[in-house]
Motif scaffolding. Structure first.
Motif, PDB file in Angstrom:
ATOM      1  N   ILE A 155      23.298  -2.230 -22.033  1.00  0.00           N
ATOM      2  CA  ILE A 155      23.548  -1.677 -23.537  1.00  0.00           C
ATOM      3  C   ILE A 155      22.836  -2.811 -24.511  1.00  0.00           C
ATOM      4  N   ILE A 156      21.794  -2.169 -25.357  1.00  0.00           N
ATOM      5  CA  ILE A 156      21.060  -3.238 -25.744  1.00  0.00           C
ATOM      6  C   ILE A 156      21.117  -3.016 -27.377  1.00  0.00           C
ATOM      7  N   VAL A 157      21.482  -3.829 -28.396  1.00  0.00           N
ATOM      8  CA  VAL A 157      21.293  -3.638 -29.888  1.00  0.00           C
ATOM      9  C   VAL A 157      20.347  -4.719 -30.501  1.00  0.00           C
ATOM     10  N   GLY A 158      19.733  -4.098 -31.247  1.00  0.00           N
ATOM     11  CA  GLY A 158      18.676  -5.152 -32.251  1.00  0.00           C
ATOM     12  C   GLY A 158      17.518  -4.183 -32.586  1.00  0.00           C
ATOM     13  N   ASN A 159      16.437  -5.080 -32.960  1.00  0.00           N
ATOM     14  CA  ASN A 159      15.211  -4.365 -33.515  1.00  0.00           C
ATOM     15  C   ASN A 159      14.070  -4.386 -32.485  1.00  0.00           C
ATOM     16  N   PHE A 160      13.844  -3.242 -31.933  1.00  0.00           N
ATOM     17  CA  PHE A 160      12.853  -2.996 -30.704  1.00  0.00           C
ATOM     18  C   PHE A 160      12.659  -1.592 -30.565  1.00  0.00           C
ATOM     19  N   LYS A 161      11.358  -1.335 -29.556  1.00  0.00           N
ATOM     20  CA  LYS A 161      10.854  -0.066 -29.411  1.00  0.00           C
ATOM     21  C   LYS A 161      11.779   0.681 -28.456  1.00  0.00           C
ATOM     22  N   THR A 162      11.607   2.022 -28.576  1.00  0.00           N
ATOM     23  CA  THR A 162      12.427   2.767 -27.639  1.00  0.00           C
ATOM     24  C   THR A 162      11.578   3.850 -26.978  1.00  0.00           C
ATOM     25  N   VAL A 163      10.487   4.546 -27.413  1.00  0.00           N
ATOM     26  CA  VAL A 163       9.724   5.684 -27.014  1.00  0.00           C
ATOM     27  C   VAL A 163       8.400   5.441 -26.902  1.00  0.00           C
ATOM     28  N   SER A 164       7.492   6.147 -26.096  1.00  0.00           N
ATOM     29  CA  SER A 164       6.359   6.134 -25.961  1.00  0.00           C
ATOM     30  C   SER A 164       5.723   4.800 -25.037  1.00  0.00           C
ATOM     31  N   LEU A 165       5.174   5.495 -23.614  1.00  0.00           N
ATOM     32  CA  LEU A 165       4.588   4.549 -22.807  1.00  0.00           C
ATOM     33  C   LEU A 165       3.748   3.375 -23.506  1.00  0.00           C
ATOM     34  N   GLU A 166       2.879   3.844 -24.298  1.00  0.00           N
ATOM     35  CA  GLU A 166       1.826   2.738 -24.796  1.00  0.00           C
ATOM     36  C   GLU A 166       2.731   2.108 -25.990  1.00  0.00           C
ATOM     37  N   ASP A 167       3.644   2.471 -26.562  1.00  0.00           N
ATOM     38  CA  ASP A 167       4.247   1.662 -27.554  1.00  0.00           C
ATOM     39  C   ASP A 167       5.312   0.737 -26.974  1.00  0.00           C
ATOM     40  N   ILE A 168       5.943   1.098 -25.976  1.00  0.00           N
ATOM     41  CA  ILE A 168       7.049   0.159 -25.280  1.00  0.00           C
ATOM     42  C   ILE A 168       6.236  -0.858 -24.285  1.00  0.00           C
ATOM     43  N   THR A 169       5.314  -0.589 -23.772  1.00  0.00           N
ATOM     44  CA  THR A 169       4.260  -1.654 -23.137  1.00  0.00           C
ATOM     45  C   THR A 169       3.831  -2.776 -24.002  1.00  0.00           C
ATOM     46  N   SER A 170       4.103  -3.671 -23.826  1.00  0.00           N
ATOM     47  CA  SER A 170       3.456  -4.832 -24.762  1.00  0.00           C
ATOM     48  C   SER A 170       2.099  -4.843 -24.911  1.00  0.00           C
ATOM     49  N   SER A 171       1.552  -5.056 -26.089  1.00  0.00           N
ATOM     50  CA  SER A 171       0.237  -5.038 -26.420  1.00  0.00           C
ATOM     51  C   SER A 171      -0.532  -6.473 -25.490  1.00  0.00           C
ATOM     52  N   ARG A 172       0.025  -7.327 -24.824  1.00  0.00           N
ATOM     53  CA  ARG A 172      -0.457  -8.122 -24.117  1.00  0.00           C
ATOM     54  C   ARG A 172      -1.183  -7.494 -22.791  1.00  0.00           C
TER      55      ARG A 172
END
Length: 415
Positions: free
Chosen positions: A125-142
């Protein structure tokens, strides 16, 4: 921010009260390991400083038809500089907090700010400010192939917002659902509005499956959906940049959406040094009053090839890409890793009639990446983009068209 406080903050408190936060203090020796930066561990407690820096050089050539002024521009800029911490305690709890300074006035904002409770090895269970959808969006820009996530990511506007998410996984699949508010960085909704004071609210879900995982070949499939209600905030806008974080947007719907529903599809194939990744999304936007709903579409296809034998690293139990393992880093006397890439983007807003900039965006991007070692990367991208916008007045059928050529380079490191 009422929704954020009551939904996410209250849910976090409820989770902690219900599940308990048993942290036992024991005298243990502290050990240190290296994960891009020192990570300290004491029994079940871990702590690590994390961050990244991206420095860009950009040249852009903008060609506009009609009365638009053509121009050329170049700029050196800090794309982002982030600093944060992450860690775990008691085996069941994990946290992450990271802030960023961006170019364009040096604005500071929160990035990931999360608290996670791991009920067991596969469910959290995760709470906070983060991303949840889309393969490219979830994968870190790194770890993404190109310097920017591209027009598709701009179009779906699925950045970090406040979420309460339940996520589970197996060896080759994931499933997650979340309730969402607005971004932690958004201003509070004004309390003196006649219509009320509600921030954006929604829910979303994502599922992934890897039917093939071998030593040489991996296949990823994914689907996600999202519903959003703007509440008492501004209408949703659907728009794109020219495959760069720099410069203006020339294809845009304007602020038209009151509610919207999005369905997204993902696929990726890895075979030895070759990678192919694609996503498609359709947004059905509900507009105010008697205005009809509109269907807006976007997709991209990215292919890459490692000249030095590496392969992109995919984690099926998380449904995302991770850091590439460099076969011969310069720190070991090698030449690092070299990767070439090609991407095609398409965003279609033409179902929205009567808006001068609601046209079709297409672009080709070529990329070259050099990884001296896993935590350093030098990148170069060239994008040829076309913003084909509709006729509004006069006899020029290309009155609002804008062609944009962008060459950009980046030096990045993270820890």
């Amino acid at each position: 921010m009422i929704t954020k406080t009551s939904l996410v903050g209250g849910s976090a408190l409820g989770v902690m009260l219900a599940l308990g936060l048993g942290v036992s203090a024991q005298a243990q020796d502290t050990t240190t390991s290296w994960k891009g930066a020192p990570q300290f561990a004491n029994d079940t407690l871990t702590f690590k400083v994390r961050g990244r820096v991206y420095e860009d050089v950009i040249y852009q050539d903008v060609d506009r038809t009609g009365t638009g002024v053509d121009f050329k521009a170049w700029n050196t800029r800090l794309r982002t500089a982030r600093l944060g911490v992450e860690g775990t305690w008691n085996g069941n709890w994990a946290y992450k907090a990271e802030a960023a300074i961006s170019s364009g006035g040096g604005s500071t904002q929160w990035e990931d700010l999360t608290l996670e409770y791991k009920a067991n090895e596969t469910t959290s269970i995760i709470v906070g400010n983060f991303k949840t959808v889309s393969l490219e969006d979830i994968t870190s820009s790194r770890y993404n192939t190109m310097m920017e996530r591209g027009a598709f990511n701009d179009f779906i506007n699925a950045g970090r917002v406040m979420n309460l998410q339940v996520k589970t996984n197996g060896p080759n699949w994931t499933a997650a659902v979340a309730l969402s508010g607005d971004s932690l960085n958004s201003a509070d909704v004004s309390t003196n509005l006649a219509t009320g004071s509600k921030e954006t609210f929604g829910y979303n879900g994502r599922a992934t499956f890897a039917p093939i995982i071998t030593d040489t070949t991996t296949v990823h499939l994914g689907v996600w959906g999202r519903y959003r209600d703007r509440g008492d905030q501004a209408n949703f806008t659907y728009q794109v940049r020219n495959n760069t974080n720099y410069g203006a947007r020339y294809t845009s719907s304007g602020a038209v959406g009151v509610h919207d529903k999005t369905i997204g599809l993902e696929a990726a194939v890895l075979h030895k040094q070759f990678s192919l990744q694609t996503e498609y999304a359709r947004i059905t936007s509900d507009r105010t009053g008697t205005a009809s709903d509109v269907d807006l579409d976007a997709f991209y296809v990215t292919g890459s090839f490692f000249l030095t034998g590496e392969t992109r690293r995919y984690e099926a139990a998380r449904g995302e890409f991770n850091r590439t393992r460099i076969l011969s880093p310069m720190t070991a006397g090698g030449m690092g890793a070299w990767e070439v890439a090609l991407r095609y983007d398409s965003v279609d807003l033409t179902d929205l009639k009567g808006v001068a900039t609601a046209g079709k965006y297409t672009a080709w991007t070529a990329g070259l990446n050099w990884y001296p070692h896993p935590y350093v990367r030098f990148m170069a991208n060239y994008t040829k983009a076309s913003n084909d916008n509709p006729l509004t007045t006069g006899v020029n059928t290309q009155l609002n068209d804008v062609d944009v050529d962008t060459f950009q380079m980046r030096a990045q490191f993270d820890f």
